[in-house]
Design an enzyme around this catalytic site. Structure first.
Site, PDB file in Angstrom:
ATOM      1  N   TYR A  36       0.839  -1.208   0.000  1.00  0.00           N
ATOM      2  CA  TYR A  36       0.000   0.000   0.000  1.00  0.00           C
ATOM      3  C   TYR A  36       0.877   1.262   0.000  1.00  0.00           C
ATOM      4  O   TYR A  36       0.617   2.229  -0.706  1.00  0.00           O
ATOM      5  CB  TYR A  36      -0.946  -0.019   1.217  1.00  0.00           C
ATOM      6  CG  TYR A  36      -1.512   1.341   1.541  1.00  0.00           C
ATOM      7  CD1 TYR A  36      -2.434   1.954   0.685  1.00  0.00           C
ATOM      8  CD2 TYR A  36      -1.088   2.043   2.669  1.00  0.00           C
ATOM      9  CE1 TYR A  36      -2.925   3.229   0.965  1.00  0.00           C
ATOM     10  CE2 TYR A  36      -1.570   3.304   2.953  1.00  0.00           C
ATOM     11  CZ  TYR A  36      -2.486   3.897   2.094  1.00  0.00           C
ATOM     12  OH  TYR A  36      -2.945   5.160   2.359  1.00  0.00           O
ATOM     13  N   HIS A 291       1.791  12.802  -6.861  1.00  0.00           N
ATOM     14  CA  HIS A 291       1.279  11.962  -5.773  1.00  0.00           C
ATOM     15  C   HIS A 291       2.159  10.718  -5.598  1.00  0.00           C
ATOM     16  O   HIS A 291       1.692   9.633  -5.258  1.00  0.00           O
ATOM     17  CB  HIS A 291      -0.163  11.550  -6.100  1.00  0.00           C
ATOM     18  CG  HIS A 291      -1.086  11.426  -4.927  1.00  0.00           C
ATOM     19  ND1 HIS A 291      -2.128  12.277  -4.706  1.00  0.00           N
ATOM     20  CD2 HIS A 291      -1.144  10.525  -3.913  1.00  0.00           C
ATOM     21  CE1 HIS A 291      -2.797  11.908  -3.622  1.00  0.00           C
ATOM     22  NE2 HIS A 291      -2.215  10.847  -3.119  1.00  0.00           N
TER      23      HIS A 291
HETATM   24  C1  LIG Z   1       0.878   5.709   1.651  1.00  0.00           C
HETATM   25  C2  LIG Z   1       0.652   7.056   1.042  1.00  0.00           C
HETATM   26  C3  LIG Z   1      -0.517   7.738   1.311  1.00  0.00           C
HETATM   27  C4  LIG Z   1      -0.725   9.009   0.745  1.00  0.00           C
HETATM   28  N1  LIG Z   1      -1.856   9.712   1.090  1.00  0.00           N
HETATM   29  C5  LIG Z   1      -1.994  10.988   0.649  1.00  0.00           C
HETATM   30  C6  LIG Z   1      -3.063  11.795   1.121  1.00  0.00           C
HETATM   31  O1  LIG Z   1      -3.864  11.381   1.958  1.00  0.00           O
HETATM   32  N2  LIG Z   1      -3.175  13.049   0.634  1.00  0.00           N
HETATM   33  C7  LIG Z   1      -2.281  13.566  -0.304  1.00  0.00           C
HETATM   34  O2  LIG Z   1      -2.415  14.714  -0.733  1.00  0.00           O
HETATM   35  N3  LIG Z   1      -1.242  12.817  -0.740  1.00  0.00           N
HETATM   36  C8  LIG Z   1      -1.069  11.566  -0.278  1.00  0.00           C
HETATM   37  N4  LIG Z   1       0.015  10.834  -0.674  1.00  0.00           N
HETATM   38  C9  LIG Z   1       1.013  11.439  -1.579  1.00  0.00           C
HETATM   39  C10 LIG Z   1       2.109  12.170  -0.781  1.00  0.00           C
HETATM   40  O3  LIG Z   1       1.583  13.303  -0.142  1.00  0.00           O
HETATM   41  C11 LIG Z   1       3.253  12.629  -1.693  1.00  0.00           C
HETATM   42  O4  LIG Z   1       2.745  13.380  -2.764  1.00  0.00           O
HETATM   43  C12 LIG Z   1       4.070  11.456  -2.245  1.00  0.00           C
HETATM   44  O5  LIG Z   1       4.224  10.431  -1.304  1.00  0.00           O
HETATM   45  C13 LIG Z   1       5.433  11.969  -2.655  1.00  0.00           C
HETATM   46  O6  LIG Z   1       6.167  10.959  -3.258  1.00  0.00           O
HETATM   47  P1  LIG Z   1       7.296  10.081  -2.503  1.00  0.00           P
HETATM   48  O7  LIG Z   1       6.556   9.044  -1.736  1.00  0.00           O
HETATM   49  O8  LIG Z   1       8.080   9.538  -3.634  1.00  0.00           O
HETATM   50  O9  LIG Z   1       8.068  11.012  -1.590  1.00  0.00           O
HETATM   51  C14 LIG Z   1       0.244   9.568  -0.135  1.00  0.00           C
HETATM   52  C15 LIG Z   1       1.417   8.856  -0.392  1.00  0.00           C
HETATM   53  C16 LIG Z   1       1.638   7.626   0.181  1.00  0.00           C
HETATM   54  C17 LIG Z   1       2.935   6.915  -0.100  1.00  0.00           C
END
Ligand SMILES: Cc1cc2nc3c(=O)[nH]c(=O)nc-3n(C[C@H](O)[C@H](O)[C@H](O)COP(=O)(O)O)c2cc1C
Length: 402
Positions: A36, A291
Site C-alpha cells: 500500500y 502523488h
Molecule cells: C501511503 C501514502 C498515502 C498518501 N496519502 C496521501 C493523502 O492522503 N493526501 C495527499 O495529498 N497525498 C497523499 N500521498 C502522496 C504524498 O503526499 C506525496 O505526494 C508522495 O508520497 C510523494 O512521493 P514520494 O513518496 O516519492 O516522496 C500519499 C502517499 C503515500 C505513499
C-alpha cells in the site's frame, strides 16, 4: 515497550539510506501494508520515472571551495525550516505503526521542519494539531462540499498554519497491488476478513501485536461526523471509486481563498496551465507533484516538469516539489531547478515502520547528513545559492525530455 525500542534501535543501526529503510520496513510490515505504501498506479511507469528523473540529473560542482557548515535553513511561507523539507500528507500511517501521524508530526517538529497532516489520517486533525510544531492541513473533499468545508473550519479552529488542497485525486489511482491484497474490500474485522488476511499477517507478529493493542484502526476518524450514517469512512472506502470527486474543484479553491487567511497551497500541479490557474486564484504556493506515482500513471516525473512550471509562474507563487525524493542530493537537485522546498512521503513512512517516531527522526537526520555532505562536495555554502548552474546542462536536457 523497552524490548521493542531496543529492537528498533538495532534495526535503525543498519539503516543508512532510503533503500535500507525500505528493506527493513518490508521485514516489519505485512505484505498488504508494505505494498500500500510502496506501490504506484497501474504499470508504475510514473513511480519509476520519479526516481529516475533525479538520477538522470548530474551535478556540476564548483571545485576547490571549502565549506565548513552549509546553511540549509529557509523560510517557506512563514514556516521556519532547519532544512527545506516537509513531511507529506500520507493516509493510512496508523496502519504502518501506532505512532502514525502523531509520530511523523513529532519527528518533523524535532527536526525543525514542518508536517502536512492529511485528511485521511489515523488520528483526528485536532489530535494531530496538538503535537507541538509547525503544521499545514491537507484537505480532501470526501465526495461532499459540506464535508470539505467542515474539515477546513475545524483545521482553522485547531490552529493549522497553512491549507493544502490536493487536486489530483478525483478518484483513487488504480493501484492493482492494493486490489490483489484485499484493499478493495471493507477491511473491518469480521470472520471472513480474518480468515483471508491471517496467513499473510502471521509472519509479522510484532506488527500484529502493535496493531491489536492499538485497537485495529482501519477508519478515517476525521470523517466521523461527515457521513450519512455518522460512522467514519474506512481507508478502503476511499480507495474504491466514488460518484463525486475526492479532490476540490477550482471553484472550491476560490472558496478556500475567500475563507482561509493563511497560506493556501495547491498540491498536484503538473502543467503550466494549472499552475497559472492557481496563480490567478490567488494561492500562495503550488506543489509540483504526481502523488508519488500513485494517481494517474503515465504522467511525467515531477522533477522533469519543474523547470517549465517555475519559469511559467516566476515569483508569483512559492513552488514546492514532491515525488521521488530518496536522498539529500535529490532535495538539492530540486532546489537547483527552482523549488523552494520539497516534501517526502515514503521516506518517513519507512522510518515509521522500522521504529515509530524514532525511525522517522532517523531517516530525516540521515537525509540532513546527506544534504550537508553533498553541499560541501559541491562547494555550496547556502541552499539560497542553488540554481541551475549547479547541474550539468547536458543532464538537464536529458531528464526534461523523458
Ligand atoms: C501511503 C501514502 C498515502 C498518501 N496519502 C496521501 C493523502 O492522503 N493526501 C495527499 O495529498 N497525498 C497523499 N500521498 C502522496 C504524498 O503526499 C506525496 O505526494 C508522495 O508520497 C510523494 O512521493 P514520494 O513518496 O516519492 O516522496 C500519499 C502517499 C503515500 C505513499
Amino acid at each position: 515497550m523497552a524490548i521493542t525500542s531496543a529492537l528498533g534501535k538495532r534495526r535503525l543501526a543498519t539503516v543508512l539510506n532510503y533503500d535500507d529503510a525500505r528493506a527493513s520496513a518490508k521485514r516489519q510490515l505485512p505484505a498488504a501494508i508494505f505494498d500500500y505504501v510502496d506501490g504506484g498506479a497501474e504499470d508504475e511507469v510514473t513511480l519509476r520515472r520519479n526516481v529516475q528523473g533525479f538520477r538522470d540529473l548530474a551535478f556540476e560542482p564548483h571545485g576547490a571551495t571549502w565549506v565548513e557548515k552549509p546553511d540549509l535553513s529557509t523560510n517557506l511561507l512563514g514556516l521556519e525550516l532547519s532544512m527545506p523539507i516537509l513531511t507529506a500528507p500520507c493516509g493510512g500511517m496508523r496502519l504502518v505503526h501506532p505512532h502514525g501521524d502523531l509520530g511523523i508530526a513529532a519527528a518533523a517538529s524535532k527536526a525543525g521542519i514542518a508536517h502536512v497532516a492529511t485528511s485521511a489520517s489515523g488520528y483526528t486533525l485536532e489530535e494531530i494539531a496538538e503535537t507541538p510544531g509547525q503544521q499545514w492541513f491537507q484537505a480532501y473533499k470526501f465526495s461532499s462540499q459540506d464535508a470539505m468545508r467542515s474539515l477546513i473550519r475545524r483545521a482553522k479552529a485547531a490552529g493549522f498554519e497553512g491549507l493544502v488542497a490536493t487536486i489530483d485525486t478525483s478518484v483513487s489511482g488504480n493501484r492493482e497491488k492494493d486490489f490483489r491484497n484485499g484493499f478493495s474490500y471493507n477491511m473491518s474485522i469480521n470472520l471472513s476478513n480474518v480468515f483471508r488476511m491471517a496467513p499473510k499477517m502471521i509472519s509479522r507478529p510484532g506488527w500484529v501485536y502493535r496493531f491489536m493493542r492499538d485497537g485495529m484502526p482501519f477508519v478515517l476518524p476525521n470523517t466521523a461526523d461527515l457521513t450519512v450514517d455518522g460512522k467514519p469512512m474506512e481507508l478502503t472506502e476511499m480507495i474504491r471509486t466514488g460518484k463525486e470527486s475526492h479532490s476540490p474543484s477550482w471553484d472550491d479553491i476560490a472558496w478556500m481563498r475567500a475563507n482561509w487567511d493563511g497560506p493556501l497551497i495547491i498540491k498536484g500541479i503538473l502543467s503550466t496551465s494549472d499552475a497559472r490557474t492557481a496563480v490567478k486564484l490567488g494561492v500562495d504556493g503550488i506543489i509540483v507533484s504526481n502523488h508519488g506515482g500513485r494517481q494517474l500513471d503515465g504522467v511525467p516525473a515531477s522533477i522533469a516538469v519543474l523547470p517549465q512550471i517555475v519559469e511559467a509562474v516566476g515569483d508569483d507563487v512559492t513552488v514546492i516539489l514532491d515525488s521521488g525524493i530518496r536522498r539529500g542530493s535529490d532535495v538539492l537537485k530540486a532546489l537547483a531547478l527552482g523549488a523552494k522546498a520539497v516534501m517526502v512521503g515514503r521516506l518517513p513512512a519507512w522510518g515509521l515502520a522500522v521504529d515509530g517516531e524514532a525511525g522517522v527522526s532517523h531517516v530525516l537526520e540521515t537525509t540532513r547528513t546527506e544534504m550537508v555532505r553533498t553541499m560541501r562536495l559541491l562547494g555550496c555554502s547556502s541552499i539560497q545559492d542553488l540554481d541551475p548552474s549547479w547541474l550539468s546542462q547536458q543532464s538537464r536536457a536529458g531528464a526534461v525530455a523523458r
